[in-house]
Scaffold this motif. Structure first.
Motif, PDB file in Angstrom:
ATOM      1  N   HIS A 457      32.290  25.296  12.699  1.00  0.00           N
ATOM      2  CA  HIS A 457      32.883  25.203  11.137  1.00  0.00           C
ATOM      3  C   HIS A 457      32.229  23.976  10.466  1.00  0.00           C
ATOM      4  N   ASP A 458      32.156  22.717  10.840  1.00  0.00           N
ATOM      5  CA  ASP A 458      31.680  21.596  10.170  1.00  0.00           C
ATOM      6  C   ASP A 458      30.178  21.504  10.024  1.00  0.00           C
ATOM      7  N   VAL A 459      29.646  22.066  10.902  1.00  0.00           N
ATOM      8  CA  VAL A 459      28.005  22.637  10.555  1.00  0.00           C
ATOM      9  C   VAL A 459      27.649  23.383   9.656  1.00  0.00           C
ATOM     10  N   ARG A 460      28.349  24.477   9.632  1.00  0.00           N
ATOM     11  CA  ARG A 460      28.191  25.586   8.863  1.00  0.00           C
ATOM     12  C   ARG A 460      28.699  24.945   7.388  1.00  0.00           C
ATOM     13  N   ASP A 461      29.698  24.316   7.179  1.00  0.00           N
ATOM     14  CA  ASP A 461      29.880  23.903   5.815  1.00  0.00           C
ATOM     15  C   ASP A 461      29.156  23.047   5.313  1.00  0.00           C
ATOM     16  N   ALA A 462      28.481  22.141   6.362  1.00  0.00           N
ATOM     17  CA  ALA A 462      27.524  21.064   5.857  1.00  0.00           C
ATOM     18  C   ALA A 462      26.115  21.766   5.221  1.00  0.00           C
ATOM     19  N   THR A 463      25.798  22.753   6.176  1.00  0.00           N
ATOM     20  CA  THR A 463      24.474  23.264   5.820  1.00  0.00           C
ATOM     21  C   THR A 463      24.872  24.308   4.514  1.00  0.00           C
ATOM     22  N   SER A 476      27.037  32.827   3.991  1.00  0.00           N
ATOM     23  CA  SER A 476      27.749  31.960   5.226  1.00  0.00           C
ATOM     24  C   SER A 476      28.511  32.834   6.223  1.00  0.00           C
ATOM     25  N   HIS A 477      28.318  33.195   7.423  1.00  0.00           N
ATOM     26  CA  HIS A 477      29.021  33.656   8.302  1.00  0.00           C
ATOM     27  C   HIS A 477      29.054  33.035   9.742  1.00  0.00           C
ATOM     28  N   PRO A 478      30.330  32.992  10.592  1.00  0.00           N
ATOM     29  CA  PRO A 478      30.298  32.319  11.713  1.00  0.00           C
ATOM     30  C   PRO A 478      29.879  33.230  13.002  1.00  0.00           C
ATOM     31  N   GLY A 479      29.590  34.354  12.761  1.00  0.00           N
ATOM     32  CA  GLY A 479      28.902  35.325  13.929  1.00  0.00           C
ATOM     33  C   GLY A 479      28.406  36.447  13.215  1.00  0.00           C
ATOM     34  N   MET A 480      28.519  37.708  13.865  1.00  0.00           N
ATOM     35  CA  MET A 480      27.962  38.785  13.462  1.00  0.00           C
ATOM     36  C   MET A 480      28.354  39.312  12.081  1.00  0.00           C
ATOM     37  N   PRO A 481      27.480  39.374  11.095  1.00  0.00           N
ATOM     38  CA  PRO A 481      28.000  39.501   9.676  1.00  0.00           C
ATOM     39  C   PRO A 481      28.239  40.920   9.527  1.00  0.00           C
ATOM     40  N   THR A 482      29.231  41.343   8.327  1.00  0.00           N
ATOM     41  CA  THR A 482      29.200  42.396   7.970  1.00  0.00           C
ATOM     42  C   THR A 482      29.155  42.679   6.587  1.00  0.00           C
TER      43      THR A 482
END
Length: 566
Positions: A457-463, A476-482
Motif C-alpha cells: 500500500h505505501d509503495v503503491r501510494d508513493a509511486t 493504480s492496482h494492488p493485483g490483477m486489474p479489471t
C-alpha cells in the motif's frame, strides 16, 4: 608447559585436543584387549580345552604355550602403560608433545618386538603399525602423521636388522613398507584438503561477520540521520531550509541505495549469470555522464572532480564498463575528502587504460594484498568514517576478469591512489554517439499513461503520487486489474502476493488490450531468477530500490521513443 588440572577452564581448541587424546588412549586400551584375545585364541587352538581340528589349522596357526605366556605378559605391560597414560591425560590437559610422541615410541617398540619374536605368526600386528600412524594423524594433524610414518619405517628397518626370518622374507617387509607409506600419504592429502576446506569456511564466516557488522553500521547511519532530518522538517517552515533538508535526506537515501546495489552486483556475479555483451562505444559520453552523476556526491565530500576529455572509442560492454568505472570513482571520492579526483584515459598501443587518480588517504602497504577480497576494508584507526561494506574493488576485479581487462591499483598511505582498468581494446573507426536522456533534465511526461501494479500500500501510494507529480495519468492496482484502459507503459512489482507474479499480470494486460505495451518489472530478487521468467517477453527489469531520477529518465526515454515511431 605448565600443567592444567582437568577441572580448570579450557579453551574450545584445548578441549577438542583433550577429547582427541582421550579417545586415542581409549583406542590403545582396546588394542591391548584385542591383542590379548588374539593370543588366547591362538593358544587355545593347540593346548586349550577346545583344540582346533587339523582340517582348520590353516585358519589360525597354533601358538605354543611359552610364546603365548610371553605375549600375554607383553600385553599386560603395554596395557599398564596405556592405563597410566589415560589417567595422566584425564588429569592433565594441554598440548604435551612429549606425551604424544612418547606414546608412539612405546607403541611402535612393542609392535616391533612382537613382530621380531613372533615372525610369521604375528603378521597381523603389522596392521597396528599402520593404524597407529593413521589414528595419530587423523586426531592430531599432519605433523604427527609424518612422525608416525617415520616411526613405521624405522620399525620395519629394525625388524630387518634383528630378525633372520624377516630378512629371508624381504619382499613381505617391502610390501609392508609401501603400505605404511601409501596409506599415511593418502591420509595426509585428505588432511590437507580438510584443513584447506576448514580454513576457507572459517574465512567465509569471518567475512560474513565483517559484512554483517559493516552493513549494519552503513544502514544505521543514514537511517539515523533521516530520522533527525524528518523531525526537523516537521518543524521547519522556511522553504529554503526545507529544500536543504530534503537534499540531505536524498543524500542519506542514496547511501542506502548504493549499499543495496553493491550487494546485488556481487549476488549477480556469484550466480554466474552475467553475460558480456561487447560493442563499439564512444568513451567520452560514457565518462562525461559518470562525472556528471558523481558531481553532487563529490560536492558533498568537498572533492574537486575533474576529467580529461578523450576522443577514443573502445570495444566493451557499456553496462559493465560503467559499473566498473563508477565503483572506482566512488572509492576515490569516498576517501578523498577535501582533495581532488581526476579521471583520464591513457593509450597503450592497441589498447587503453581508464585511470582514476586521487589525493586521498591512500592504502597502507599491508592492506594492498587484500583489497580485492570481498568485504575487506582497509581502515586505520582515526580515519574518517566512510560508507561501504568492502565490495567495490571485488566487484570491479571480477567484472574486469569477465571482460578480459586488467584491474591494477597503486597506492601510498597519506599520498593517494591510482586505480585503473587496463587492456581495453581500442576501435579506430568512427562510432555513432547514441542519443541519451539526461537523468537530471526535466522531460515532458504530461499525459503519459501508466498502469501501476503494486501490492504494498505505501509503495503503491508513493509511486502513484510521484508519477502524477510528473504529469502522468496513472491507473493504480494492488493485483490483477479489471476494467483497465489502454496505456503507454506498465510498471509492476515482481511479487504481488497470493502466488501472483508481475510477469503474469503484464501478460494478461497485454492480452486484454491486444497491445505489446512496454513494461518495467521492479524486483528485490537477483536478476537471474527473474530473467528466467521474462525471457522473450520484452520486459525491462529494475532492481529495487530505484532512484526517482533513474525512473523518470526511463519514462522520458520511452515517451521519446514512442513519439519517434512512425
Amino acid at each position: 608447559m605448565s600443567r592444567q588440572p582437568a577441572k580448570s577452564a579450557a579453551s574450545p581448541d584445548l578441549a577438542e585436543e583433550h577429547r582427541a587424546e582421550l579417545n586415542q588412549a581409549k583406542v590403545r586400551l582396546w588394542v591391548v584387549l584385542a591383542s590379548a584375545v588374539y593370543v588366547i585364541l591362538r593358544w587355545v587352538a593347540v593346548d586349550g580345552p577346545i583344540p582346533l581340528p587339523a582340517d582348520y589349522a590353516f585358519i589360525i596357526l597354533p601358538l605354543p604355550a611359552e610364546v603365548a605366556v610371553r605375549w600375554l605378559l607383553i600385553c599386560a605391560g603395554f596395557g599398564a602403560f596405556a592405563l597410566l597414560l589415560l589417567l595422566h591425560i584425564q588429569h592433565y590437559r594441554g598440548h604435551f608433545r612429549w606425551r604424544r610422541i612418547g606414546a608412539m615410541i612405546v607403541e611402535y617398540s612393542t609392535y616391533t618386538y612382537i613382530l621380531i619374536v613372533g615372525e610369521r605368526i604375528t603378521m597381523p600386528f603389522f596392521a597396528l603399525i599402520v593404524a597407529t600412524a593413521l589414528s595419530n594423524g587423523m586426531r592430531f594433524g599432519s605433523r604427527y602423521l609424518m612422525i608416525a610414518a617415520i616411526f613405521s619405517q624405522a620399525s620395519l628397518a629394525v625388524m630387518l636388522a634383528a630378525s633372520p626370518f624377516w630378512r629371508a622374507n624381504v619382499s613381505v617387509v617391502l610390501a609392508f613398507s609401501i603400505i605404511a607409506i601409501a596409506l599415511p600419504a593418502y591420509a595426509f592429502a585428505l588432511l590437507r584438503q580438510t584443513a584447506e576446506a576448514r580454513d576457507t569456511a572459517v574465512a567465509a564466516m569471518q567475512a560474513k561477520s565483517r559484512f554483517l557488522a559493516q552493513a549494519s553500521h552503513d544502514l544505521r547511519q543514514p537511517i539515523h540521520s533521516i530520522g533527525y532530518y524528518l523531525d526537523i522538517l516537521r518543524n521547519t517552515h522556511s522553504k529554503a531550509e526545507r529544500h536543504v533538508l530534503l537534499n540531505r535526506i536524498d543524500r542519506a537515501l542514496g547511501s542506502v541505495s548504493r549499499l543495496f546495489k553493491s550487494l546485488l552486483d556481487i549476488a549477480h556475479l556469484d550466480s554466474g549469470t552475467i553475460e558480456v555483451r561487447s560493442e563499439d562505444i564512444a568513451l567520452q559520453p560514457l565518462l562525461a555522464e559518470l562525472v556528471q552523476q558523481n558531481s553532487q556526491i563529490a560536492q558533498w565530500n568537498d572533492v574537486e572532480l575533474r576529467s580529461v576529455p578523450t576522443s577514443l572509442n573502445v570495444h566493451a560492454d557499456p553496462t559493465l564498463l560503467t559499473t566498473m568505472v563508477q565503483n572506482l570513482l566512488s572509492n576515490a571520492i569516498k576517501y578523498s575528502h577535501g582533495s581532488s579526483v581526476l579521471i583520464g584515459v591513457r593509450r597503450k598501443g592497441p589498447s587503453l587504460a581508464i585511470e582514476v587518480y586521487d589525493q586521498g588517504i591512500g592504502i597502507a602497504e599491508d592492506d594492498l594484498p587484500h583489497i580485492y577480497e570481498e568485504f575487506y576494508r582497509a581502515h586505520v584507526a582515526g580515519d574518517r568514517d566512510a560508507e561501504g561494506v568492502g565490495l567495490g574493488l571485488a566487484i570491479v576485479n571480477r567484472l574486469a576478469q569477465l571482460s578480459g581487462f586488467v584491474l591494477d591499483l597503486r597506492s601510498r598511505r597519506g599520498v593517494g591512489t591510482v586505480a585503473g582498468l587496463y587492456d581495453i581494446p581500442i576501435v579506430t573507426h568512427r562510432v555513432e554517439k547514441k542519443r541519451r536522456v539526461r537523468s537530471d533534465a526535466p522531460q515532458p511526461l504530461s499525459g503519459f499513461r501508466v498502469i501501476l501494479i503494486e501490492d504494498d500500500h505505501d509503495v503503491r501510494d508513493a509511486t502513484d503520487e510521484l508519477l502524477k507529480r510528473w504529469g502522468c495519468h496513472v491507473q493504480s492496482h494492488p493485483g490483477m486489474p479489471t476494467g483497465i484502459e489502454t496505456a503507454d507503459l506498465i510498471i509492476a512489482d515482481f511479487d504481488l502476493g497470493n502466488q501472483l507474479l508481475g510477469t503474469e499480470v503484464i501478460r494478461s494486460i497485454r492480452q486484454d488490450l491486444g497491445q505489446a505495451i512496454p513494461a518495467i518489472l521492479l524486483t528485490g530478487h537477483a536478476d537471474a531468477k527473474v530473467k528466467k521468467l521474462v525471457d522473450g517477453d520484452d520486459i525491462q527489469i529494475f532492481s529495487k530500490p530505484v532512484q526517482p531520477a533513474k525512473l523518470r529518465s526511463m519514462l522520458s526515454a520511452l515517451r521519446i521513443a514512442n513519439r519517434d515511431e512512425p
